[in-house]
Scaffold this active site. Structure first.
Site, PDB file in Angstrom:
ATOM      1  N   GLY A  38       0.842  -1.195   0.000  1.00  0.00           N
ATOM      2  CA  GLY A  38       0.000   0.000   0.000  1.00  0.00           C
ATOM      3  C   GLY A  38       0.870   1.236   0.000  1.00  0.00           C
ATOM      4  O   GLY A  38       1.263   1.745  -1.049  1.00  0.00           O
ATOM      5  N   ILE A  63     -22.443  18.375  17.490  1.00  0.00           N
ATOM      6  CA  ILE A  63     -23.394  19.504  17.547  1.00  0.00           C
ATOM      7  C   ILE A  63     -24.826  19.002  17.334  1.00  0.00           C
ATOM      8  O   ILE A  63     -25.763  19.472  17.972  1.00  0.00           O
ATOM      9  CB  ILE A  63     -23.020  20.582  16.491  1.00  0.00           C
ATOM     10  CG1 ILE A  63     -21.727  21.286  16.902  1.00  0.00           C
ATOM     11  CG2 ILE A  63     -24.157  21.584  16.286  1.00  0.00           C
ATOM     12  CD1 ILE A  63     -21.148  22.240  15.864  1.00  0.00           C
ATOM     13  N   GLU A  74      -4.942   7.489  -1.700  1.00  0.00           N
ATOM     14  CA  GLU A  74      -3.991   8.343  -2.455  1.00  0.00           C
ATOM     15  C   GLU A  74      -2.870   8.870  -1.548  1.00  0.00           C
ATOM     16  O   GLU A  74      -2.379   9.988  -1.698  1.00  0.00           O
ATOM     17  CB  GLU A  74      -4.730   9.448  -3.211  1.00  0.00           C
ATOM     18  CG  GLU A  74      -5.692   8.828  -4.219  1.00  0.00           C
ATOM     19  CD  GLU A  74      -6.115   9.725  -5.346  1.00  0.00           C
ATOM     20  OE1 GLU A  74      -5.395  10.668  -5.658  1.00  0.00           O
ATOM     21  OE2 GLU A  74      -7.173   9.434  -5.924  1.00  0.00           O
TER      22      GLU A  74
END
Ligand code: CAA
Length: 395
Positions: free
Chosen positions: A139, A351, A377
């Site tokens: 990866g 919230i 990415e």
């Protein structure tokens, strides 16, 4: 004293940019936002909306019109991806990958024949593209891949074998930019880029990944079993694949930064509206300083992310005009915007309280979608490595 420095492209939006942004916003809010929850639930690829985005030129924003694209600039690309991500992050992943990892690769490194055959249908939205670098065991350390391509005796085809993973649009892609080893003894200099036609034998779509977020972007493994790739479909030169992969990721990271800004903005706007309308202890919760502090921090980080992303877009535009590489600018934008998206969506859930945890509102989806921007990415850790190495002049 006279200043003669050419200021270059500016952060000020042109009339054309604003028209594009407004048109994409209107389209995304009308066609994408209302179906985002449904596609998130089903994990289905949004074929019809991708077709419509293609008709609007959104699958080839920076590609010249002669190659099927919209012929716009990187600022336009950033604005469009932000607007799409505000409506649904998964749609923006499909757009970002098609534009900056696949189309840009074909435009920058492709031969004229490759552009005609592969770029035109991708940029016009007729076909969908994918970028395939990652493998189950490689990866972040992208150069350690195990897949192999071997030139046949006649020298006409590379025979490709191996397994790729985490391929965005893998379940549907017509064309794949594949990075695989042709000379393992040379390490990263033994990697070659190939243009893969999904209709040829030996191309197998593997397991579809069940994901936490961006579920409609459809991600899968790809398996190559004696796939015969004609030598004409090598992208760039043999052995140049790693550099091509890295060059394209610089562009791709601007797309992910834009996506993160879009997700963060949607979560911020929802929080602002909720703070005005929801009452507790006899007044709107926006009247409490603990909520105000959250909103102030969210707004400040959101604007900083937007500016860093536009700054990276400007750096890429200078690069396209012969300027230096924009690797650091792209990594800083991606790093800061993705961590901001995570921060803002986290605060947004808080919230909203119980409603933030409910599937009846989109806030929990923003929270799940934001996480991937810190991973794909190049993880946040890899972005920090890239920025620090460039600053220190190390490699
Ligand atoms: N542009 C051009 N060339 C570059 C470059 C860049 N941005 N970065 C590095 N290179 C070149 C170097 O100049 C060097 O060239 P030489 O052959 O002349 O030596 C070569 O590439 C190797 O560079 P490094 O020595 O720096 O390589 P490294 O092995 O140390 O790795 C890394 C560097 C930054 C960690 C890199 O491996 C990396 O970015 N890893 C993350 C990979 C990644 O982002 N994967 C995501 C895949 S896509 C995805 O997520 C799925 C999807 O569908 C969206």
């Amino acid at each position: 004293m006279m200043f003669t420095t050419n200021p270059g492209p500016s952060l000020e939006l042109t009339e054309e940019h604003m028209m594009l942004r407004d048109a994409v916003r209107e389209f995304a809010q009308r066609e994408i936002a209302p179906v985002a929850a449904e596609f998130d639930e089903s994990g289905e690829f949004p074929v019809e909306n991708v077709r419509k985005m293609g008709e609007m030129g959104l699958m080839g924003i920076e590609i010249p019109e002669e190659y099927g694209g919209a012929g716009m600039d990187t600022i336009a690309y950033v604005l469009a991806v932000i607007e799409i991500a505000k409506a649904d992050a998964a749609h923006s992943t499909i757009v970002s990958v098609n534009n900056s990892l696949v189309n840009y690769g074909l435009l920058k490194f492709g031969t004229e024949a490759q552009k005609q055959e592969f770029l035109v249908p991708l940029a016009s939205g007729e076909k969908v593209g994918a970028y395939s670098l990652t493998e189950p065991m490689s990866g972040s350390d992208a150069a350690t891949m195990r897949s192999r391509a071997v030139l046949n005796e006649a020298g006409t085809h590379y025979i490709i074998n191996g397994r790729k993973s985490w391929v965005t649009s893998g379940p549907v892609a017509d064309t794949v930019l594949l990075f695989t080893m042709t000379a393992p003894e040379k390490g990263h200099r033994g990697i070659t880029a190939f243009i893969i036609d999904a209709d040829r034998p030996g191309f197998i779509r593997g397991k579809k990944e069940p994901k936490l977020g961006i579920r409609a972007s459809a991600t899968s493994e790809l398996v190559f079993e004696d796939y015969a790739c004609p030598v004409e479909n090598v992208l760039g030169q043999p052995g140049e694949g790693f550099k091509i992969a890295m060059t394209l990721l610089d562009a791709g990271r601007i797309g992910i930064a834009s996506q993160a800004v879009g997700i963060a903005e949607a979560a911020y706007q929802a929080s602002l509206a909720y703070a005005r309308q929801r009452e507790a202890f006899g007044r709107p919760i926006g009247g409490f300083q603990m909520i105000q502090q959250k909103l102030a921090d969210m707004k400040t980080r959101l604007e900083a992310s937007r500016l860093l992303t536009l700054n990276a877009a400007l750096a890429k535009m200078r690069y396209l005009n012969g300027g230096p590489r924009y690797t650091t600018e792209a990594s800083m934008a991606k790093l800061f915007a993705s961590e901001t998206a995570m921060f803002i969506t986290h605060q947004a859930v808080q919230i909203h309280g119980g409603m933030g945890y409910s599937k009846e509102m989109p806030v929990e989806r923003y929270f799940r979608d934001a996480k991937i921007t810190e991973i794909y990415e190049g993880t946040s850790e890899i972005q920090r490595v890239v920025i620090a190495r460039n600053e220190l002049g190390l490699r």
